[in-house]
Structure formats: structure tokens, C-alpha cells
Write a protein that holds these residues in place. Sequence first.
Motif, PDB file in Angstrom:
ATOM      1  N   ILE A   9       1.951   8.256   6.197  1.00  0.00           N
ATOM      2  CA  ILE A   9       1.905   8.138   4.730  1.00  0.00           C
ATOM      3  C   ILE A   9       3.171   8.743   4.130  1.00  0.00           C
ATOM      4  CG2 ILE A   9       0.700   8.885   2.641  1.00  0.00           C
ATOM      5  CD1 ILE A   9      -1.926   8.725   4.325  1.00  0.00           C
ATOM      6  N   LYS A  10       3.593   9.882   4.646  1.00  0.00           N
ATOM      7  CA  LYS A  10       4.832  10.508   4.160  1.00  0.00           C
ATOM      8  C   LYS A  10       6.033   9.602   4.434  1.00  0.00           C
ATOM      9  CE  LYS A  10       3.280  15.288   4.376  1.00  0.00           C
ATOM     10  NZ  LYS A  10       3.421  16.607   5.026  1.00  0.00           N
ATOM     11  N   ILE A  49      -6.985   3.564   2.610  1.00  0.00           N
ATOM     12  CA  ILE A  49      -6.149   2.796   3.535  1.00  0.00           C
ATOM     13  C   ILE A  49      -6.005   1.354   3.060  1.00  0.00           C
ATOM     14  CG2 ILE A  49      -6.003   1.886   5.894  1.00  0.00           C
ATOM     15  CD1 ILE A  49      -5.406   4.904   5.730  1.00  0.00           C
ATOM     16  N   LEU A  50      -7.116   0.748   2.642  1.00  0.00           N
ATOM     17  CA  LEU A  50      -7.066  -0.634   2.176  1.00  0.00           C
ATOM     18  C   LEU A  50      -6.244  -0.780   0.904  1.00  0.00           C
ATOM     19  CD1 LEU A  50     -10.723  -1.787   2.952  1.00  0.00           C
ATOM     20  CD2 LEU A  50      -8.627  -2.302   4.220  1.00  0.00           C
ATOM     21  N   LEU A  64      -0.476   1.909  10.325  1.00  0.00           N
ATOM     22  CA  LEU A  64      -0.918   2.986   9.448  1.00  0.00           C
ATOM     23  C   LEU A  64      -2.076   3.758  10.064  1.00  0.00           C
ATOM     24  CD1 LEU A  64      -0.550   4.417   6.740  1.00  0.00           C
ATOM     25  CD2 LEU A  64      -2.052   2.715   5.705  1.00  0.00           C
ATOM     26  N   LEU A  65      -3.014   3.053  10.670  1.00  0.00           N
ATOM     27  CA  LEU A  65      -4.191   3.719  11.234  1.00  0.00           C
ATOM     28  C   LEU A  65      -3.919   4.456  12.535  1.00  0.00           C
ATOM     29  CD1 LEU A  65      -6.965   1.054  10.600  1.00  0.00           C
ATOM     30  CD2 LEU A  65      -6.699   3.265   9.465  1.00  0.00           C
ATOM     31  N   THR A  70       4.708  -1.908  13.941  1.00  0.00           N
ATOM     32  CA  THR A  70       5.956  -1.470  13.331  1.00  0.00           C
ATOM     33  C   THR A  70       5.798  -1.294  11.828  1.00  0.00           C
ATOM     34  OG1 THR A  70       6.674  -3.752  13.013  1.00  0.00           O
ATOM     35  CG2 THR A  70       7.372  -2.675  15.041  1.00  0.00           C
ATOM     36  N   PHE A  71       6.705  -0.540  11.266  1.00  0.00           N
ATOM     37  CA  PHE A  71       6.826  -0.442   9.818  1.00  0.00           C
ATOM     38  C   PHE A  71       8.307  -0.448   9.485  1.00  0.00           C
ATOM     39  CE2 PHE A  71       7.754   1.938   5.998  1.00  0.00           C
ATOM     40  CZ  PHE A  71       7.075   1.149   5.094  1.00  0.00           C
ATOM     41  N   PRO A  72       8.733  -1.223   8.512  1.00  0.00           N
ATOM     42  CA  PRO A  72       7.946  -2.253   7.841  1.00  0.00           C
ATOM     43  C   PRO A  72       7.590  -3.360   8.807  1.00  0.00           C
ATOM     44  CG  PRO A  72      10.215  -2.297   7.055  1.00  0.00           C
ATOM     45  CD  PRO A  72      10.095  -1.156   8.003  1.00  0.00           C
TER      46      PRO A  72
END
Length: 129
Positions: A9-10, A49-50, A64-65, A70-72
Amino acid sequence: MNDKIISRIKRLLEHYDLSVSAFADHIGVQRSSMSHILNGRNRPSLDFILKVVQAYPEVNLYWLLNGKGTFPSEGNGTTSPTLKFSETTQGAPKEESHKVVVETKSKEISRIVLFYSDGTFESFDAKKQ
């Protein structure tokens, strides 16, 4: 495990160059809730989260979970299945009918879980043939 979600999240905050307040406002949660999550007092709820995934479509839910993917999101379909919902019955009281299209490239689906607005859920295991 909670610390790892907090770090992701950070990472979102840094990536989008947002303050905690701006991020909370954008996803539609209280600023105090964000503070409690980031300080480890509360765990992120499924609703939280949603909201993140809905507000930022390039955020991969599985990344995220649990840090997988990957992100993005690369958007090539190889990191997670993409579920597309199109409502087929309008105005249905409790049982809403949806058509689900699942696009995957190299992964096999083992389970699908549907979460309903009344807090209940259904789990479907894929059948091996």
C-alpha cells in the motif's frame, strides 16, 4: 503477512505520489482508517482492497494481496485471470444473474469465490477432467 500488504500500500502511495489523505479520499475510505491500516492497528478489509483495485485498475489484485504478479500490472493476462462481469438480469431482488468471462493465458483456475453484498459467499472448485 499484514506488514507485507502495508508495504505494498505504501508503494502505491509513492508510485502515485499521493498523501495518505488524498489516497483515502480517492478510494472512498476515512482518513483515520488509512492511518490505522498503515500503522498496523487494523488489517485491510476486503472492502478496502476492492476499493483500491477499483480506483486503480492497474493494481493487480493478486499482487496487492500476496505479492504475486507485478505492479503496475502489465496487462498481458499472464499474471492473473481477468474477470469481466456483465449483468444479464436487471432489478433482480437478491439473486442477481451475471455472465462471467474468464480470460487466462497460462494459468489454470482452481477455485472461484463469489462475495455477495449481504456478507455471504459461495466457493466453486474447478473440476479436474
